[in-house]
Design an enzyme around this catalytic site. Sequence first.
Site, PDB file in Angstrom:
ATOM      1  N   SER A  38       0.826  -1.201   0.000  1.00  0.00           N
ATOM      2  CA  SER A  38       0.000   0.000   0.000  1.00  0.00           C
ATOM      3  C   SER A  38       0.865   1.257   0.000  1.00  0.00           C
ATOM      4  CB  SER A  38      -0.911  -0.038   1.231  1.00  0.00           C
ATOM      5  OG  SER A  38      -1.507   1.177   1.462  1.00  0.00           O
ATOM      6  N   TYR A 156     -13.526  -6.691  11.852  1.00  0.00           N
ATOM      7  CA  TYR A 156     -12.486  -7.604  11.350  1.00  0.00           C
ATOM      8  C   TYR A 156     -13.045  -9.035  11.205  1.00  0.00           C
ATOM      9  CZ  TYR A 156      -7.863  -9.914  11.271  1.00  0.00           C
ATOM     10  OH  TYR A 156      -6.759 -10.662  10.935  1.00  0.00           O
ATOM     11  N   ALA A 158     -16.142  -9.949  10.847  1.00  0.00           N
ATOM     12  CA  ALA A 158     -17.118  -9.993   9.747  1.00  0.00           C
ATOM     13  C   ALA A 158     -16.394 -10.097   8.404  1.00  0.00           C
ATOM     14  CB  ALA A 158     -18.015  -8.760   9.788  1.00  0.00           C
ATOM     15  N   LYS A 160     -13.401 -11.283   7.839  1.00  0.00           N
ATOM     16  CA  LYS A 160     -12.679 -12.554   7.702  1.00  0.00           C
ATOM     17  C   LYS A 160     -13.629 -13.739   7.533  1.00  0.00           C
ATOM     18  CE  LYS A 160      -8.499 -10.912   7.840  1.00  0.00           C
ATOM     19  NZ  LYS A 160      -7.658 -10.962   6.641  1.00  0.00           N
TER      20      LYS A 160
HETATM   21  P1  NAP Z   1       0.870  -6.463   8.530  1.00  0.00           P
HETATM   22  O1  NAP Z   1       2.206  -6.818   9.076  1.00  0.00           O
HETATM   23  O2  NAP Z   1       0.141  -5.290   9.087  1.00  0.00           O
HETATM   24  O3  NAP Z   1       1.028  -6.276   6.922  1.00  0.00           O
HETATM   25  C1  NAP Z   1      -0.068  -5.911   6.150  1.00  0.00           C
HETATM   26  C2  NAP Z   1       0.313  -5.861   4.695  1.00  0.00           C
HETATM   27  O4  NAP Z   1      -0.848  -5.490   3.940  1.00  0.00           O
HETATM   28  C3  NAP Z   1       1.381  -4.829   4.394  1.00  0.00           C
HETATM   29  O5  NAP Z   1       2.192  -5.309   3.353  1.00  0.00           O
HETATM   30  C4  NAP Z   1       0.555  -3.632   3.906  1.00  0.00           C
HETATM   31  O6  NAP Z   1       1.261  -2.765   3.017  1.00  0.00           O
HETATM   32  C5  NAP Z   1      -0.557  -4.346   3.164  1.00  0.00           C
HETATM   33  N1  NAP Z   1      -1.750  -3.530   2.998  1.00  0.00           N
HETATM   34  C6  NAP Z   1      -2.473  -2.895   3.950  1.00  0.00           C
HETATM   35  N2  NAP Z   1      -3.492  -2.248   3.389  1.00  0.00           N
HETATM   36  C7  NAP Z   1      -3.412  -2.453   2.037  1.00  0.00           C
HETATM   37  C8  NAP Z   1      -4.161  -2.039   0.911  1.00  0.00           C
HETATM   38  N3  NAP Z   1      -5.225  -1.247   1.037  1.00  0.00           N
HETATM   39  N4  NAP Z   1      -3.770  -2.436  -0.315  1.00  0.00           N
HETATM   40  C9  NAP Z   1      -2.684  -3.237  -0.471  1.00  0.00           C
HETATM   41  N5  NAP Z   1      -1.938  -3.667   0.561  1.00  0.00           N
HETATM   42  C10 NAP Z   1      -2.297  -3.283   1.803  1.00  0.00           C
HETATM   43  O7  NAP Z   1      -0.155  -7.701   8.642  1.00  0.00           O
HETATM   44  P2  NAP Z   1       0.114  -9.259   8.937  1.00  0.00           P
HETATM   45  O8  NAP Z   1       0.078  -9.456  10.409  1.00  0.00           O
HETATM   46  O9  NAP Z   1       1.276  -9.741   8.168  1.00  0.00           O
HETATM   47  O10 NAP Z   1      -1.232  -9.905   8.344  1.00  0.00           O
HETATM   48  C11 NAP Z   1      -1.352 -10.352   6.986  1.00  0.00           C
HETATM   49  C12 NAP Z   1      -2.722 -10.985   6.795  1.00  0.00           C
HETATM   50  O11 NAP Z   1      -2.884 -12.068   7.729  1.00  0.00           O
HETATM   51  C13 NAP Z   1      -3.881 -10.020   7.064  1.00  0.00           C
HETATM   52  O12 NAP Z   1      -4.932 -10.279   6.179  1.00  0.00           O
HETATM   53  C14 NAP Z   1      -4.279 -10.363   8.499  1.00  0.00           C
HETATM   54  O13 NAP Z   1      -5.622 -10.031   8.750  1.00  0.00           O
HETATM   55  C15 NAP Z   1      -4.052 -11.859   8.504  1.00  0.00           C
HETATM   56  N6  NAP Z   1      -3.825 -12.418   9.856  1.00  0.00           N
HETATM   57  C16 NAP Z   1      -2.787 -12.017  10.633  1.00  0.00           C
HETATM   58  C17 NAP Z   1      -2.600 -12.596  11.896  1.00  0.00           C
HETATM   59  C18 NAP Z   1      -1.453 -12.225  12.795  1.00  0.00           C
HETATM   60  O14 NAP Z   1      -1.395 -12.727  13.920  1.00  0.00           O
HETATM   61  N7  NAP Z   1      -0.495 -11.392  12.377  1.00  0.00           N
HETATM   62  C19 NAP Z   1      -3.503 -13.556  12.343  1.00  0.00           C
HETATM   63  C20 NAP Z   1      -4.562 -13.937  11.520  1.00  0.00           C
HETATM   64  C21 NAP Z   1      -4.704 -13.364  10.263  1.00  0.00           C
HETATM   65  P3  NAP Z   1       2.067  -1.454   3.574  1.00  0.00           P
HETATM   66  O15 NAP Z   1       3.296  -1.992   4.257  1.00  0.00           O
HETATM   67  O16 NAP Z   1       2.390  -0.678   2.352  1.00  0.00           O
HETATM   68  O17 NAP Z   1       1.138  -0.763   4.522  1.00  0.00           O
END
Ligand code: NAP
Length: 248
Positions: A38, A156, A158, A160
């Site tokens: 992003s 969130y 909803a 997911k």
């Molecule tokens: P994160 O570290 O916050 O990284 C989020 C990524 O998404 C970043 O690369 C960000 O880009 C990108 N992003 C955000 N908004 C965007 C948009 N509008 N368009 C394109 N890219 C966008 O998140 P994460 O913890 O790795 O999570 C990744 C996925 O796994 C998410 O869907 C999250 O809900 C899911 N998840 C995570 C966990 C956990 O414990 N971490 C658990 C369950 C599910 P920028 O760097 O440019 O902002």
Amino acid sequence: MKLLEGKTAIITGASRGIGRGIAQVYAQHGCDLALTYSSSVEAAKALEEELQPLGVQVKSYQSNAADFEQAQTLVDHVLADFGKIDIVINNAGITKDNLLMRMTEEDFDAVVEINLKSVFNMTKAVQRTFLKQRHGSLIHMSSVVGVKGNAGQANYAASKAGIIGFSKSIALELGSRNIRSNVIAPGFIETEMTAKLPEDVVQGWRNGIPLKRGGQPEDVANACVFLGSDLSSYVTGQVLNVDGGMLT
Ligand code: NAP
């Protein structure tokens, strides 16, 4: 053994956290990579430079996953640059947590648009390519919270849970064309974000997990290797929990 040699994947939200981990493991398995982000231009460029020496084609694209037109443009650019797309990993996501009492309409809409509408946008954009080549693997990142719910995360949860219904429907619609659609539901994954939390809080979470540890981005990435590769060629419409047994 390299399980993704000759394949091309789009990974959304690959500049940090889980998406970045998936990109690293996919590159080790020989996959060519189109990565989106992003706003983290520097982090995305650094990841490109880190992965190129592994001998795969890697390019990053700034693209807002919530924007329908930008998803179409992204797919056009990736096809021009790579010639084909075999795997799409819808990983981009955000949180804007609050109890319902304090949750604003803006925070509800933003989370649903970035987490759920993005999945529709990318699937629509890549559908024609997948139909034409008569194969494709869609992998969508949900969460244990989408399966179980969580107080303070109604928006969130909803978004997911919506991903799961969307993915199962696409699996039914496109299965006859050899297009597969599966969901990964990660539990507590330790990223830069969780590294900022107090150690005793994180340890408390770890103690509540049957495998007694938080997940690593690599744990989610390995599940993505399975669902992206031909090892899972008879697997579609599924939700794979990668949560150390949290929901057991
Ligand atoms: P994160 O570290 O916050 O990284 C989020 C990524 O998404 C970043 O690369 C960000 O880009 C990108 N992003 C955000 N908004 C965007 C948009 N509008 N368009 C394109 N890219 C966008 O998140 P994460 O913890 O790795 O999570 C990744 C996925 O796994 C998410 O869907 C999250 O809900 C899911 N998840 C995570 C966990 C956990 O414990 N971490 C658990 C369950 C599910 P920028 O760097 O440019 O902002």
